[in-house]
Design an enzyme around this catalytic site. Structure first.
Site, PDB file in Angstrom:
ATOM      1  CE  LYS A  72      -4.477  -1.561   1.037  1.00  0.00           C
ATOM      2  NZ  LYS A  72      -5.775  -1.477   1.627  1.00  0.00           N
ATOM      3  CE  LYS A 100     -13.786  -3.932   0.340  1.00  0.00           C
ATOM      4  NZ  LYS A 100     -12.543  -3.499   1.063  1.00  0.00           N
ATOM      5  CE  LYS A 143      -6.040  -7.882  -1.441  1.00  0.00           C
ATOM      6  NZ  LYS A 143      -6.972  -7.720  -0.331  1.00  0.00           N
TER       7      LYS A 143
HETATM    8  P1  ATP Z   1      -8.637  -2.852  -0.255  1.00  0.00           P
HETATM    9  O1  ATP Z   1      -8.313  -2.888  -1.667  1.00  0.00           O
HETATM   10  O2  ATP Z   1      -9.254  -1.667   0.397  1.00  0.00           O
HETATM   11  O3  ATP Z   1      -7.379  -3.153   0.548  1.00  0.00           O
HETATM   12  P2  ATP Z   1      -9.620  -5.515  -0.012  1.00  0.00           P
HETATM   13  O4  ATP Z   1     -10.543  -5.900  -1.280  1.00  0.00           O
HETATM   14  O5  ATP Z   1      -8.544  -5.953  -0.058  1.00  0.00           O
HETATM   15  O6  ATP Z   1      -9.809  -4.086   0.256  1.00  0.00           O
HETATM   16  P3  ATP Z   1     -10.395  -5.972   2.922  1.00  0.00           P
HETATM   17  O7  ATP Z   1     -11.458  -5.009   3.316  1.00  0.00           O
HETATM   18  O8  ATP Z   1      -9.112  -5.553   2.754  1.00  0.00           O
HETATM   19  O9  ATP Z   1     -10.664  -6.115   1.196  1.00  0.00           O
HETATM   20  O10 ATP Z   1     -10.998  -7.387   3.091  1.00  0.00           O
HETATM   21  C1  ATP Z   1     -12.040  -7.933   3.989  1.00  0.00           C
HETATM   22  C2  ATP Z   1     -11.869  -9.399   3.784  1.00  0.00           C
HETATM   23  O11 ATP Z   1     -11.829  -9.950   2.231  1.00  0.00           O
HETATM   24  C3  ATP Z   1     -10.147 -10.117   4.291  1.00  0.00           C
HETATM   25  O12 ATP Z   1     -10.582 -11.276   5.194  1.00  0.00           O
HETATM   26  C4  ATP Z   1      -9.653 -10.271   3.131  1.00  0.00           C
HETATM   27  O13 ATP Z   1      -8.726 -11.389   3.418  1.00  0.00           O
HETATM   28  C5  ATP Z   1     -10.663 -10.765   2.143  1.00  0.00           C
HETATM   29  N1  ATP Z   1     -10.218 -10.501   0.863  1.00  0.00           N
HETATM   30  C6  ATP Z   1      -9.882  -9.458   0.377  1.00  0.00           C
HETATM   31  N2  ATP Z   1      -9.598  -9.494  -0.928  1.00  0.00           N
HETATM   32  C7  ATP Z   1      -9.694 -10.962  -1.502  1.00  0.00           C
HETATM   33  C8  ATP Z   1      -9.558 -11.638  -2.393  1.00  0.00           C
HETATM   34  N3  ATP Z   1      -8.967 -11.021  -3.608  1.00  0.00           N
HETATM   35  N4  ATP Z   1      -9.678 -13.017  -2.357  1.00  0.00           N
HETATM   36  C9  ATP Z   1      -9.990 -13.682  -1.051  1.00  0.00           C
HETATM   37  N5  ATP Z   1     -10.261 -13.191  -0.087  1.00  0.00           N
HETATM   38  C10 ATP Z   1     -10.190 -11.626   0.043  1.00  0.00           C
END
Ligand code: ATP
Ligand code: LTN
Length: 332
Positions: free
Chosen positions: A115, A200, A197
């Site tokens: 990040k 969002k 990965k």
């Molecule tokens: P950001 O992009 O803002 O970091 P994010 O999409 O990574 O957000 P988080 O809010 O950080 O999402 O994560 C919420 C939950 O979703 C966590 O348990 C995280 O491990 C899971 N998660 C996030 N992205 C993935 C993915 N691509 N595959 C599986 N699990 C995920």
């Protein structure tokens, strides 16, 4: 004597539109685990501001994420479901635990490295200390288990380290918790770059599929997914990461094994396979979308749920915070 029910905590940031990666990696398991665990779930809005959020977006994303999780099957009667910033104990314990976490430990966190590269104009102290806030979230509730996607595993290991360190210094205070990482779906990859990965907050809209995307958008995004130049639907995450990721998504949505999927799409080529996934995902989330559309209109009901959640979360977490403060030696 009956064993007390096992407990669980997890959270998600309202930092954008919730994706199918969040769903298969985390939310789907939360919903299923509600039958066997006493569950506590939070919208981690304090975590979200480590990256600048426009106020109107933060508010909108938080309310929408709350309604969407209810639409996915989080039951606000059965589980405790609250907004992190409405429960002060989280920031208080996070500050305290900052003082029991080493700079070197936080410097090794891969999410911080990722990040801070991505947001190089805003490498704020909160982004660096973010894992400690997550440690506090978890330890406040003395839970047995934390269901997460694979990207959060390192933060969970830190949680255990900090808890053990505190317990060693002051005597048994925090429960040592376990991670629950699903076998399938713990790391859904970007549709545009299967080496990263699905996230969002990815600016490339074709990289992720949101639960609330329209059927057309979902189908289009899967059509555009990056794959290899072969045409055989076969699982091989090293040689065919794009196709393997699509197979994982399809498997999570249908419960079919990779063998079954290979047979189903034997000889049909990537085009038909991508179309089938698009249709399947759109159909799967159509009922969630209609529930969401109802819930988001009912602001009064949403408010009733998150206020109740915050009140109960405060009562539980304040017991841990008080014990911690007493042990450290703060005047009571
Ligand atoms: P950001 O992009 O803002 O970091 P994010 O999409 O990574 O957000 P988080 O809010 O950080 O999402 O994560 C919420 C939950 O979703 C966590 O348990 C995280 O491990 C899971 N998660 C996030 N992205 C993935 C993915 N691509 N595959 C599986 N699990 C995920
Ligand atoms: N850091 C997590 C979200 C999160 C969380 C938590 C997950 C905040 N607090 C406590 C599990 C337990 C993330 O960004 N994925």
């Amino acid at each position: 004597m009956e064993e007390p029910a096992k407990t669980l905590f997890s959270a998600i940031q309202p930092s954008g539109i919730i994706t199918i990666g969040n769903y298969f990696g985390a939310i789907k398991n939360w919903v299923e685990l509600q039958d066997d665990y006493n569950c506590m779930f939070a919208l981690a809005d304090l975590h979200a501001i480590t990256v600048f959020q426009r106020p109107e977006n933060l508010k909108k994303n938080t309310l929408e994420a709350y309604a969407l999780l209810l639409a996915c099957g989080i039951d606000a009667e059965k589980s405790l479901f609250f907004i992190q910033s409405q429960v002060n104990t989280h920031s208080q314990l996070a500050w305290i635990l900052d003082c029991y976490t080493q700079f070197g430990e936080l410097s090794r966190m891969t999410q911080f490295k990722d990040k801070s590269t991505k947001h190089s104009d805003n490498i704020n102290c909160g982004l660096f200390a973010y894992p400690v806030l997550m440690v506090a979230d978890i330890l406040l509730y003395q839970v047995d288990m934390v269901p997460i996607g694979l990207d959060q595993k390192q933060h969970l290991e830190l949680t255990r380290t900090v808890a053990e360190r505190f317990n060693f210094l002051y005597g048994e205070t925090f429960k040592i918790t376990e991670a629950y990482i699903p076998k399938n779906g713990s790391k859904i990859m970007s549709l545009q770059d299967p080496g990263r990965k699905m996230s969002k907050s990815d600016e490339n809209l074709n990289a992720w599929v949101a639960i609330l995307d329209s059927k057309d958008e979902i189908i289009k995004k899967f059509k555009r997914a990056v794959t290899d130049s072969d045409s055989c639907v076969r699982y091989d995450d090293k040689a065919k990461p794009g196709i393997s990721n699509l197979m994982t998504i399809y498997s999570c949505a249908t419960g079919k094994s990779f063998d079954e999927i290979e047979k189903e799409f034997d000889g049909v080529g990537y085009g038909k396979f991508k179309e089938a996934i698009g249709e399947c995902i759109a159909d799967k989330f159509a009922p969630v979308q209609s529930r969401f559309n109802e819930l988001i209109k009912d602001k009064e009901y949403l408010e009733k749920c998150y206020r109740k959640g915050a009140k109960e979360a405060f009562e539980i977490s304040n017991r841990t915070l008080n014990e911690v403060m007493k042990k450290i030696g703060f005047v009571q």
